[in-house]
Write a protein that holds these residues in place. Structure first.
Motif, PDB file in Angstrom:
ATOM      1  N   PHE A 187       1.716   2.459   7.615  1.00  5.04           N
ATOM      2  CA  PHE A 187       2.100   1.042   7.522  1.00  5.04           C
ATOM      3  C   PHE A 187       3.599   0.792   7.504  1.00  5.04           C
ATOM      4  O   PHE A 187       4.024  -0.338   7.402  1.00  5.04           O
ATOM      5  N   SER A 188       4.422   1.834   7.575  1.00  4.80           N
ATOM      6  CA  SER A 188       5.843   1.646   7.296  1.00  4.80           C
ATOM      7  C   SER A 188       6.546   0.681   8.258  1.00  4.80           C
ATOM      8  O   SER A 188       7.488   0.026   7.878  1.00  4.80           O
ATOM      9  N   HIS A 189       6.107   0.597   9.511  1.00  9.85           N
ATOM     10  CA  HIS A 189       6.778  -0.297  10.458  1.00  9.85           C
ATOM     11  C   HIS A 189       5.932  -1.508  10.842  1.00  9.85           C
ATOM     12  O   HIS A 189       6.142  -2.111  11.881  1.00  9.85           O
ATOM     13  N   ALA A 190       4.966  -1.867   9.989  1.00  9.01           N
ATOM     14  CA  ALA A 190       4.110  -3.023  10.258  1.00  9.01           C
ATOM     15  C   ALA A 190       3.512  -2.950  11.669  1.00  9.01           C
ATOM     16  O   ALA A 190       3.504  -3.918  12.411  1.00  9.01           O
ATOM     17  N   ASP A 191       3.013  -1.770  12.043  1.00  6.29           N
ATOM     18  CA  ASP A 191       2.468  -1.600  13.389  1.00  6.29           C
ATOM     19  C   ASP A 191       1.089  -2.242  13.535  1.00  6.29           C
ATOM     20  O   ASP A 191       0.466  -2.609  12.558  1.00  6.29           O
ATOM     21  N   ASP A 192       0.644  -2.340  14.793  1.00  8.44           N
ATOM     22  CA  ASP A 192      -0.625  -2.999  15.069  1.00  8.44           C
ATOM     23  C   ASP A 192      -1.819  -2.207  14.537  1.00  8.44           C
ATOM     24  O   ASP A 192      -2.790  -2.778  14.061  1.00  8.44           O
TER      25      ASP A 192
ATOM     26  N   LEU B  89       0.821  -1.207   0.000  1.00  3.39           N
ATOM     27  CA  LEU B  89       0.000   0.000   0.000  1.00  3.39           C
ATOM     28  C   LEU B  89       0.858   1.262   0.000  1.00  3.39           C
ATOM     29  O   LEU B  89       0.539   2.242  -0.650  1.00  3.39           O
ATOM     30  N   GLU B  90       1.959   1.193   0.734  1.00  2.00           N
ATOM     31  CA  GLU B  90       2.788   2.381   0.897  1.00  2.00           C
ATOM     32  C   GLU B  90       3.401   2.829  -0.433  1.00  2.00           C
ATOM     33  O   GLU B  90       3.527   4.021  -0.701  1.00  2.00           O
ATOM     34  N   GLN B  91       3.791   1.849  -1.287  1.00  3.85           N
ATOM     35  CA  GLN B  91       4.366   2.190  -2.580  1.00  3.85           C
ATOM     36  C   GLN B  91       3.313   2.776  -3.509  1.00  3.85           C
ATOM     37  O   GLN B  91       3.567   3.715  -4.255  1.00  3.85           O
ATOM     38  N   LEU B  92       2.107   2.227  -3.443  1.00  5.43           N
ATOM     39  CA  LEU B  92       1.036   2.690  -4.311  1.00  5.43           C
ATOM     40  C   LEU B  92       0.525   4.061  -3.886  1.00  5.43           C
ATOM     41  O   LEU B  92       0.065   4.837  -4.700  1.00  5.43           O
ATOM     42  N   TYR B  93       0.603   4.325  -2.593  1.00  4.27           N
ATOM     43  CA  TYR B  93      -0.081   5.497  -2.070  1.00  4.27           C
ATOM     44  C   TYR B  93       0.709   6.070  -0.897  1.00  4.27           C
ATOM     45  O   TYR B  93       0.332   5.901   0.249  1.00  4.27           O
ATOM     46  N   PRO B  94       1.816   6.761  -1.178  1.00  2.00           N
ATOM     47  CA  PRO B  94       2.639   7.292  -0.084  1.00  2.00           C
ATOM     48  C   PRO B  94       1.871   8.318   0.751  1.00  2.00           C
ATOM     49  O   PRO B  94       1.097   9.098   0.192  1.00  2.00           O
TER      50      PRO B  94
ATOM     51  N   GLY C 104       2.422 -15.138  14.267  1.00  2.00           N
ATOM     52  CA  GLY C 104       3.028 -15.932  15.330  1.00  2.00           C
ATOM     53  C   GLY C 104       3.980 -15.119  16.192  1.00  2.00           C
ATOM     54  O   GLY C 104       4.241 -13.942  15.930  1.00  2.00           O
ATOM     55  N   LEU C 105       4.479 -15.751  17.241  1.00  2.00           N
ATOM     56  CA  LEU C 105       5.387 -15.066  18.174  1.00  2.00           C
ATOM     57  C   LEU C 105       6.613 -14.504  17.453  1.00  2.00           C
ATOM     58  O   LEU C 105       6.964 -13.335  17.625  1.00  2.00           O
ATOM     59  N   ILE C 106       7.270 -15.338  16.635  1.00  2.00           N
ATOM     60  CA  ILE C 106       8.491 -14.895  15.960  1.00  2.00           C
ATOM     61  C   ILE C 106       8.199 -13.748  14.989  1.00  2.00           C
ATOM     62  O   ILE C 106       8.902 -12.738  14.983  1.00  2.00           O
ATOM     63  N   GLY C 107       7.146 -13.883  14.185  1.00  2.00           N
ATOM     64  CA  GLY C 107       6.821 -12.859  13.189  1.00  2.00           C
ATOM     65  C   GLY C 107       6.528 -11.504  13.824  1.00  2.00           C
ATOM     66  O   GLY C 107       7.030 -10.471  13.374  1.00  2.00           O
ATOM     67  N   HIS C 108       5.725 -11.505  14.880  1.00  2.00           N
ATOM     68  CA  HIS C 108       5.376 -10.229  15.513  1.00  2.00           C
ATOM     69  C   HIS C 108       6.557  -9.657  16.304  1.00  2.00           C
ATOM     70  O   HIS C 108       6.749  -8.442  16.343  1.00  2.00           O
ATOM     71  N   LEU C 109       7.357 -10.529  16.901  1.00  2.00           N
ATOM     72  CA  LEU C 109       8.570 -10.062  17.576  1.00  2.00           C
ATOM     73  C   LEU C 109       9.517  -9.401  16.556  1.00  2.00           C
ATOM     74  O   LEU C 109      10.077  -8.331  16.819  1.00  2.00           O
ATOM     75  N   LEU C 110       9.660 -10.036  15.379  1.00  2.00           N
ATOM     76  CA  LEU C 110      10.540  -9.483  14.341  1.00  2.00           C
ATOM     77  C   LEU C 110      10.094  -8.099  13.885  1.00  2.00           C
ATOM     78  O   LEU C 110      10.935  -7.231  13.623  1.00  2.00           O
ATOM     79  N   GLU C 111       8.778  -7.863  13.824  1.00  2.00           N
ATOM     80  CA  GLU C 111       8.288  -6.542  13.410  1.00  2.00           C
ATOM     81  C   GLU C 111       8.820  -5.465  14.354  1.00  2.00           C
ATOM     82  O   GLU C 111       9.236  -4.402  13.927  1.00  2.00           O
TER      83      GLU C 111
ATOM     84  N   ASN D 266       6.148   0.160  17.165  1.00  2.00           N
ATOM     85  CA  ASN D 266       7.173  -0.879  17.066  1.00  2.00           C
ATOM     86  C   ASN D 266       8.610  -0.369  17.168  1.00  2.00           C
ATOM     87  O   ASN D 266       9.530  -1.160  17.333  1.00  2.00           O
ATOM     88  N   SER D 267       8.814   0.942  17.068  1.00  2.00           N
ATOM     89  CA  SER D 267      10.193   1.452  17.090  1.00  2.00           C
ATOM     90  C   SER D 267      10.689   1.708  18.513  1.00  2.00           C
ATOM     91  O   SER D 267      11.806   2.159  18.701  1.00  2.00           O
ATOM     92  N   LYS D 268       9.876   1.422  19.535  1.00  2.00           N
ATOM     93  CA  LYS D 268      10.215   1.869  20.891  1.00  2.00           C
ATOM     94  C   LYS D 268      10.828   0.819  21.809  1.00  2.00           C
ATOM     95  O   LYS D 268      10.994   1.060  23.006  1.00  2.00           O
TER      96      LYS D 268
END
Ligand code: CO
Ligand code: CO
Length: 321
Positions: free
Chosen positions: A17-22, A2-7, A203-210, A136-138
């Motif tokens: 959406f840039s940091h895959a936040d909740d 979405l971000e590429q289509l519509y900055p 999953g745990l790993i995927g959301h932790l990685l974000e 997610n950056s904190k």
């Protein structure tokens, strides 16, 4: 995508959406922002009332994970048109409405489609102070990682679909999925934490990685400390692994360094796609004890499953036994 289509150009969009936040966050004034999220899905349990309750609880979770307070919601639903399905609709809606009432959220509208496969969920709006967004950056180096619900809903529901999950384990995981993350969120806000996310489809790993990617940090986890539903081992042994979980393995496993002592069940469990999972709370180590004690005092799980460590060459996540 979405971000590429519509900055996004609007400076009041505080979280996009840039940091895959909740959830997304939009500033209205210096002291008020709205948090927005939407989630709906097909039935995960046979009991229609509990399906509605789980869908509601799940849809609120992203707001709680951001540190927001949900206030209003819109219902999204798709139901088969056949008359014999009507009693189920009533129960699904009742489950959703009562769960929203428990959360103190008003349902102010919605939209329903006819569809052969039922779907149910909510778009939710919450409020938050613009300076207090737990994005997610904190995360900070040294944070302890606290998980508030067991893992394995994907594995148990796959067992349920082929009728091999026991009644006790169905009750256990249904209750867990329907439980609001509200109190856990209130407690973490009272104590003051670095950030949080909720564990859902990745999953745990995927959301932790974000979070680790957005914060440029790593984490060390201990697989033996990861809480799980009772029947996970047995159902795993029968090959009851959902497609979404295997997709998570394909997408995220290469970012993890697994110690040889970690068993295959635990490895898959940590990738298991969750429905309405718990919060993963990043708490400064000095406040860890208080957070764990407060959660437990309120009858919640509070498993210290690992810690955040400094960025360094190598994989983002290290998992030891
Ligand atoms: Co989330
Ligand atoms: Co979500």
């Amino acid at each position: 995508m979405l971000e590429q289509l519509y900055p996004i150009k609007d400076e009041n969009v505080l979280v996009g959406f840039s940091h895959a936040d909740d959830a997304g966050v939009y500033r209205l004034s210096d002291d008020t922002a709205v948090v927005l999220t939407v989630d709906f899905f097909t039935p995960v349990v046979d009991d229609p009332y509990m399906f509605g309750a789980i869908a509601a609880s799940n849809s609120l979770s992203d707001i709680y994970a951001m540190g927001g307070r949900p206030v209003v919601a819109l219902n999204l639903a798709a139901f088969p048109k056949e008359a014999e399905f009507h009693p189920f609709i009533e129960e699904i809606v009742r489950g959703g409405v009562e769960k929203m009432a428990e959360a103190g959220v008003s349902i102010i509208g919605g939209h329903t489609l006819k569809d052969r496969e039922p779907k149910f969920g909510f778009a939710v709006m919450g409020l938050i102070h613009p300076d207090k967004i737990l994005d997610n950056s904190k995360a900070r180096s040294g944070d302890a990682l606290i998980l508030t619900k067991p893992l394995g809903t994907g594995i148990i529901s796959t067992g349920l679909m082929s009728d091999v999950s026991s009644q006790a384990s169905i009750e256990e995981f249904t209750k867990s999925m329907a439980a609001l993350n509200r109190r856990a969120s209130e407690i973490m806000l009272e104590i003051g934490i670095s950030t949080a996310t909720d564990i859902t489809g990745f999953g745990l790993i995927g959301h932790l990685l974000e979070v680790l990617n957005a914060s440029n940090l790593r984490a060390r986890l201990h697989s033996a400390r990861v809480p799980r539903f009772k029947e996970v081992e047995r159902l795993f042994g029968m090959g009851k692994i959902p497609g979404g979980t295997m997709e998570n393995v394909r997408n995220f496993d290469s970012y993890v360094e697994w110690d040889k002592a970690v068993g295959t069940v635990e490895r898959i469990l940590m990738h298991d796609a969750q429905t309405s999972g718990g919060l993963l709370i990043f708490v400064p180590s000095g406040k860890k004890e208080r957070l764990v004690d407060s959660l437990k005092k309120d009858d919640m799980l509070a498993a210290h499953i690992g810690d955040v460590i400094e960025a360094a060459p190598g994989k983002r996540v290290i998992v030891e036994r």
